[in-house]
Design a protein around this motif. Structure first.
Motif, PDB file in Angstrom:
ATOM      1  N   TYR A 129      26.077  31.564  33.156  1.00  0.00           N
ATOM      2  CA  TYR A 129      26.389  32.886  32.609  1.00  0.00           C
ATOM      3  C   TYR A 129      25.288  33.902  32.889  1.00  0.00           C
ATOM      4  N   GLN A 130      24.132  33.425  33.361  1.00  0.00           N
ATOM      5  CA  GLN A 130      23.076  34.353  33.765  1.00  0.00           C
ATOM      6  C   GLN A 130      23.413  35.036  35.088  1.00  0.00           C
ATOM      7  N   TYR A 131      24.297  34.398  35.859  1.00  0.00           N
ATOM      8  CA  TYR A 131      24.719  34.950  37.152  1.00  0.00           C
ATOM      9  C   TYR A 131      26.116  35.536  36.957  1.00  0.00           C
ATOM     10  N   GLU A 132      26.155  36.785  36.568  1.00  0.00           N
ATOM     11  CA  GLU A 132      27.405  37.405  36.147  1.00  0.00           C
ATOM     12  C   GLU A 132      28.481  37.367  37.215  1.00  0.00           C
ATOM     13  N   TYR A 133      28.084  37.586  38.464  1.00  0.00           N
ATOM     14  CA  TYR A 133      29.096  37.656  39.505  1.00  0.00           C
ATOM     15  C   TYR A 133      29.596  36.273  39.924  1.00  0.00           C
ATOM     16  N   LEU A 134      28.912  35.234  39.492  1.00  0.00           N
ATOM     17  CA  LEU A 134      29.440  33.892  39.661  1.00  0.00           C
ATOM     18  C   LEU A 134      30.611  33.683  38.695  1.00  0.00           C
ATOM     19  N   ILE A 135      30.474  34.213  37.489  1.00  0.00           N
ATOM     20  CA  ILE A 135      31.580  34.171  36.527  1.00  0.00           C
ATOM     21  C   ILE A 135      32.744  35.023  37.019  1.00  0.00           C
ATOM     22  N   ILE A 215      30.012  40.323  29.783  1.00  0.00           N
ATOM     23  CA  ILE A 215      30.019  40.322  31.253  1.00  0.00           C
ATOM     24  C   ILE A 215      31.123  41.233  31.774  1.00  0.00           C
ATOM     25  N   HIS A 216      32.276  41.194  31.122  1.00  0.00           N
ATOM     26  CA  HIS A 216      33.384  42.061  31.542  1.00  0.00           C
ATOM     27  C   HIS A 216      33.037  43.535  31.321  1.00  0.00           C
ATOM     28  N   ALA A 217      32.340  43.831  30.225  1.00  0.00           N
ATOM     29  CA  ALA A 217      31.957  45.222  29.936  1.00  0.00           C
ATOM     30  C   ALA A 217      31.013  45.761  31.001  1.00  0.00           C
ATOM     31  N   ARG A 218      30.160  44.899  31.539  1.00  0.00           N
ATOM     32  CA  ARG A 218      29.189  45.342  32.548  1.00  0.00           C
ATOM     33  C   ARG A 218      29.764  45.340  33.962  1.00  0.00           C
ATOM     34  N   THR A 219      30.712  44.424  34.240  1.00  0.00           N
ATOM     35  CA  THR A 219      31.192  44.267  35.618  1.00  0.00           C
ATOM     36  C   THR A 219      32.649  44.703  35.811  1.00  0.00           C
ATOM     37  N   SER A 220      33.396  44.787  34.713  1.00  0.00           N
ATOM     38  CA  SER A 220      34.849  45.051  34.762  1.00  0.00           C
ATOM     39  C   SER A 220      35.561  44.029  35.638  1.00  0.00           C
ATOM     40  N   GLY A 221      35.020  42.817  35.696  1.00  0.00           N
ATOM     41  CA  GLY A 221      35.559  41.824  36.621  1.00  0.00           C
ATOM     42  C   GLY A 221      36.029  40.530  35.998  1.00  0.00           C
ATOM     43  N   VAL A 222      35.947  40.399  34.676  1.00  0.00           N
ATOM     44  CA  VAL A 222      36.395  39.158  34.036  1.00  0.00           C
ATOM     45  C   VAL A 222      37.761  39.426  33.396  1.00  0.00           C
ATOM     46  N   TRP A 223      38.804  39.306  34.204  1.00  0.00           N
ATOM     47  CA  TRP A 223      40.148  39.646  33.741  1.00  0.00           C
ATOM     48  C   TRP A 223      40.703  38.618  32.768  1.00  0.00           C
ATOM     49  N   ALA A 224      40.038  37.476  32.668  1.00  0.00           N
ATOM     50  CA  ALA A 224      40.430  36.493  31.659  1.00  0.00           C
ATOM     51  C   ALA A 224      40.385  37.115  30.267  1.00  0.00           C
TER      52      ALA A 224
END
Length: 324
Positions: A129-135, A215-224
């Protein structure tokens, strides 16, 4: 499926059709698009030959294909089985909490906590979870699973090897029946993401949900996170066109490993690609809070059993057909 509907209505339970119907319509549109392109190509070929009655020739060619075991007919049969099986599974899955209210989560969570010596599986991967874009990458793979399954349906339907096609179809249908319906009903559960909404909260799961939301708030990429919110809202709101909360076992993991196994015959490289994809789906299933790790373990065990059983059943089916 008809038996399930009959029992449901006799008990005064109305099955939830919305997701199953959505899958059916989507599958039909994809099939119709494929059929339209195929028809255009075939009609063009007939016209270039100078046939006097091109439309009649086109209809005759389709009739001949369906009657004589042509690949077009095999595709139609296999794809229809695929659509009907997945539609039935989706309707049943959405209706599970009406038949058996969710109850198994506390026991599954407690078992995992004991098996991992006082920790939950996702905590062992805390560094991820430290590597946000891996999530974000895992979430994209998990979200793209539906597209992969659609591609797999076309691949399966167009397969030349009848024995292999029947084996995979058996494994697919029995998997949806046993894993997606029977076991899902017996172990009616919601998964880590919804644990606090249905049962006493567990700090580790609450922290996981907060991490994913951050993580979603920072990246807008966790659609789960978005989809999980929709599923929870849909549980009590029939106007939302998504439903189907069910954790044990994981159909995502089951079908991902079925794809991996079916790639084995194409060589080591193909198998490694398929197996790597399946492992990532398995990791995503509990790191994204959709499932307990045990959901995936049960699915992997089931697909191994079903693959061996399907092999025997497909051989018997082919021998029976040849002797008729």
């Amino acid at each position: 499926m008809s038996g399930f509907l009959t029992v449901s209505y006799l008990k005064g339970i109305t099955p939830v059709f919305r997701v199953g119907i959505a899958y059916f319509y989507t599958s039909f549109i994809l099939f119709f698009s494929y059929f339209l392109v195929l028809t255009l190509l075939r009609y063009t070929k007939i016209r270039l030959k100078g046939t006097e009655r091109p439309f009649l020739s086109l209809m005759q060619s389709y009739y001949s294909a369906l009657r004589n075991g042509h690949r077009a007919g095999q595709f139609l049969n296999a794809y229809c089985i695929f659509i009907i099986a997945y539609t039935s599974f989706s309707i049943f899955k959405s209706t599970i909490p009406k038949l058996v209210p969710f109850y198994a989560d506390p026991a599954i969570a407690d078992l995992e906590h004991r098996l991992f010596f006082g920790q939950f599986p996702h905590e062992l991967f805390g560094w991820v979870y430290q590597y946000e874009y891996l999530i974000v990458f895992l979430d994209a793979l998990y979200l793209g699973w539906t597209a992969i399954i659609v591609i797999f349906a076309f691949y399966l339907s167009l397969k030349k090897d009848a024995k292999e096609q029947i084996r995979i179809l058996y494994c697919y249908v029995f998997g949806l029946l046993v894993a997606g319906n029977i076991l899902a009903l017996l172990f009616s559960s919601v998964g880590p993401v919804f644990h606090g909404s249905f049962f006493a909260g567990i700090d580790a799961y609450d922290a996981l949900n907060l991490t994913l939301n951050d993580i979603h708030a920072r990246t807008s990429g966790v659609w789960a996170v978005v989809l999980q919110g929709l599923l929870l809202d849909a549980y009590s709101n029939a106007d939302i066109p998504v439903s189907g909360i069910s954790a044990m076992p994981s159909i995502h993991v089951y079908l991902a490993f079925l794809i991996a196994i079916s790639f084995k015959k194409y060589g080591y490289t193909a198998f490694i690609i398929g197996f790597s994809y399946a492992i990532l789906i398995f990791l995503g299933s509990f790191l994204l809070a959709w499932h307990y790790l045990l959901d995936g373990v049960v699915s992997i065990a089931l697909v191994s059993i079903m693959w061996r059983l399907s092999s025997q059943l497909s051989i018997r089916a082919i021998h029976r057909a040849q002797n008729e």
